[in-house]
Design a protein around this motif. Structure first.
Motif, PDB file in Angstrom:
ATOM      1  N   THR A 103     -38.174   7.457 -19.737  1.00 42.89           N
ATOM      2  CA  THR A 103     -37.712   6.416 -19.424  1.00 42.89           C
ATOM      3  C   THR A 103     -36.969   6.496 -17.858  1.00 42.89           C
ATOM      4  O   THR A 103     -37.266   5.470 -17.230  1.00 42.89           O
ATOM      5  N   GLY A 159     -39.396   3.827 -16.677  1.00 43.66           N
ATOM      6  CA  GLY A 159     -38.771   2.617 -17.223  1.00 43.66           C
ATOM      7  C   GLY A 159     -39.181   2.557 -18.723  1.00 43.66           C
ATOM      8  O   GLY A 159     -39.910   3.353 -19.537  1.00 43.66           O
ATOM      9  N   PRO A 160     -39.142   1.314 -19.434  1.00 39.69           N
ATOM     10  CA  PRO A 160     -38.542   0.173 -18.534  1.00 39.69           C
ATOM     11  C   PRO A 160     -36.827   0.455 -18.328  1.00 39.69           C
ATOM     12  O   PRO A 160     -36.346   1.467 -19.044  1.00 39.69           O
ATOM     13  N   SER A 161     -36.422  -0.245 -17.409  1.00 43.70           N
ATOM     14  CA  SER A 161     -34.918  -0.216 -16.863  1.00 43.70           C
ATOM     15  C   SER A 161     -34.299  -1.452 -16.964  1.00 43.70           C
ATOM     16  O   SER A 161     -34.720  -2.642 -16.834  1.00 43.70           O
ATOM     17  N   ASN A 217     -36.454   4.106 -14.007  1.00 39.74           N
ATOM     18  CA  ASN A 217     -37.782   3.964 -13.427  1.00 39.74           C
ATOM     19  C   ASN A 217     -38.060   4.410 -11.740  1.00 39.74           C
ATOM     20  O   ASN A 217     -38.569   3.614 -11.218  1.00 39.74           O
ATOM     21  N   GLY A 250     -41.892   4.320 -11.347  1.00 38.92           N
ATOM     22  CA  GLY A 250     -42.556   2.981 -11.342  1.00 38.92           C
ATOM     23  C   GLY A 250     -42.224   2.189 -10.135  1.00 38.92           C
ATOM     24  O   GLY A 250     -43.052   1.167  -9.594  1.00 38.92           O
TER      25      GLY A 250
END
Length: 383
Positions: free
Chosen positions: A340, A344-346, A354, A357
């Motif tokens: 994560t 992510g998601p964050s 993230n 990402g």
């Protein structure tokens, strides 16, 4: 032309910039982040992420090196750290965690440094180093280990025999011309001869200027580290030695050396790794935009639940027996799993989760499809 300013009669200094001082300029094109590649390759080793871990026990254990490798990055073990000196490395790290709580309660920040010095005074045990390397090698990910310049010649044969595939020779400041050993009567390490005798790629540093970067490239290094792992509240090299690394300028200078060395050799490309000044995802994007091929992340990875430091962060310079240049600092209050943290998601809007990402999104928003292209993005200075 160099941006020189007068700092006194007859003395000028070059104006230099940190990553916080610059911004990335959007281009006329955007693209979907799904078609952006963050892959890079050093020698025969390809990675999906431009991520190399700063080699500190605070964030890299054999297990986390495996996890980073499986997620597409390169985890670098510290071959002179706690895992190389203590059979019960987790117990030694637990002592640091306990000492951190007491240090905060007693307002004695030096207690942690004293403990690190004590733990690193234990002798190196190659059986423990080999065991740690074996754990990483058995997982199938690329095996990398860091040695200091002072002990590179002594330790490297055993590290290669154990299975190290990428060797990182890292100190606070590394010079190709003179890397002195602890024993003043012993000859200095000649990096050019040292690298020539090896069959594995060597990454060396840190450096902060064009000339030293060029010298290290000429030794045959496959990669050059720019910086010394600086992060707010942790690294104090500037306070102790008076030496600082304005990272944006340092990365750009090293990238210029890479370009000139590429021309000089007729095509030999040396990778630039940015080690320091990176706290949030935007800093990663800026470091790549300045010319880095990858970033060495330290403090941002302390937020990973898998980090052996349990939220604490320090660099190897904290354990220097006579002149420590790093503090033990508490990491962020939040904890997330490593996947994560990287992808992510964050739910955080501050750029601390993230991380990669966000890099993909920055590349897509400026219209670039891979890292080499993104190194050409426009930059502007704040203010």
């Amino acid at each position: 032309m160099r941006d020189l300013v007068e700092i006194g009669m007859g003395r000028t200094a070059r104006r230099a910039y940190q990553l916080d001082d610059i911004e990335i300029v959007p281009s006329r094109r955007t693209r979907s982040s799904g078609i952006v590649s963050t892959a890079w390759q050093i020698d025969a080793y390809r990675f999906d992420l431009p991520l190399v871990t700063h080699p500190t026990d605070a964030i890299v254990s054999p297990d986390t090196a495996v996890a980073v490798g499986q997620l597409g990055g390169l985890g670098v073990l510290n071959a002179e750290g706690i895992w190389a000196r203590h059979e019960d490395a987790e117990g030694a790290l637990a002592r640091i965690t306990d000492a951190a709580q007491r240090s905060l309660a007693d307002d004695d920040p030096t207690a942690l440094v004293r403990l690190l010095q004590e733990l690193h005074a234990a002798p190196l045990r190659m059986d423990l180093v080999s065991k740690a390397i074996q754990t990483v090698r058995d997982s199938g990910v690329t095996v990398a280990a860091r040695v200091s310049p002072q002990h590179a010649a002594e330790l490297t044969p055993d590290l290669l025999a154990a299975g190290v595939e990428i060797l990182v020779v890292q100190g606070t400041i590394v010079s190709a011309e003179h890397v002195a050993k602890d024993d003043p009567d012993a000859p200095p390490l000649n990096l050019k001869e040292f690298i020539a005798d090896l069959d594995v790629p060597v990454v060396a540093g840190g450096v902060s200027d064009y000339r030293t970067a060029m010298h290290l490239m000429r030794t045959g290094a496959a990669g050059v580290i720019v910086g010394h792992g600086s992060s707010p509240g942790v690294t104090s090299t500037d306070r102790v030695l008076g030496i600082g690394v304005p990272m944006a300028t340092a990365i750009i200078d090293a990238a210029a050396a890479r370009r000139d060395y590429l021309d000089e050799t007729g095509g030999r490309y040396v990778h630039v790794l940015a080690d320091g000044g990176v706290s949030v995802s935007g800093d990663i994007a800026k470091a790549i935009a300045c010319g880095a091929d990858a970033v060495m992340l330290g403090a941002p990875l302390a937020a990973a639940g898998e980090a052996p430091g349990k939220g604490l962060y320090w660099t190897s310079a904290a354990a220097h027996p006579s002149l420590p240049r790093s503090r033990v600092a508490a990491g962020p209050e939040y904890t997330v799993d490593l996947r994560t943290l990287l992808f992510g998601p964050s739910t955080d809007a501050e750029g601390v989760v993230n991380l990669f990402g966000a890099l993909r999104r920055a590349m897509a928003k400026t219209g670039y499809s891979d890292l080499k292209e993104f190194q050409k993005v426009g930059l502007t200075i704040r203010g």
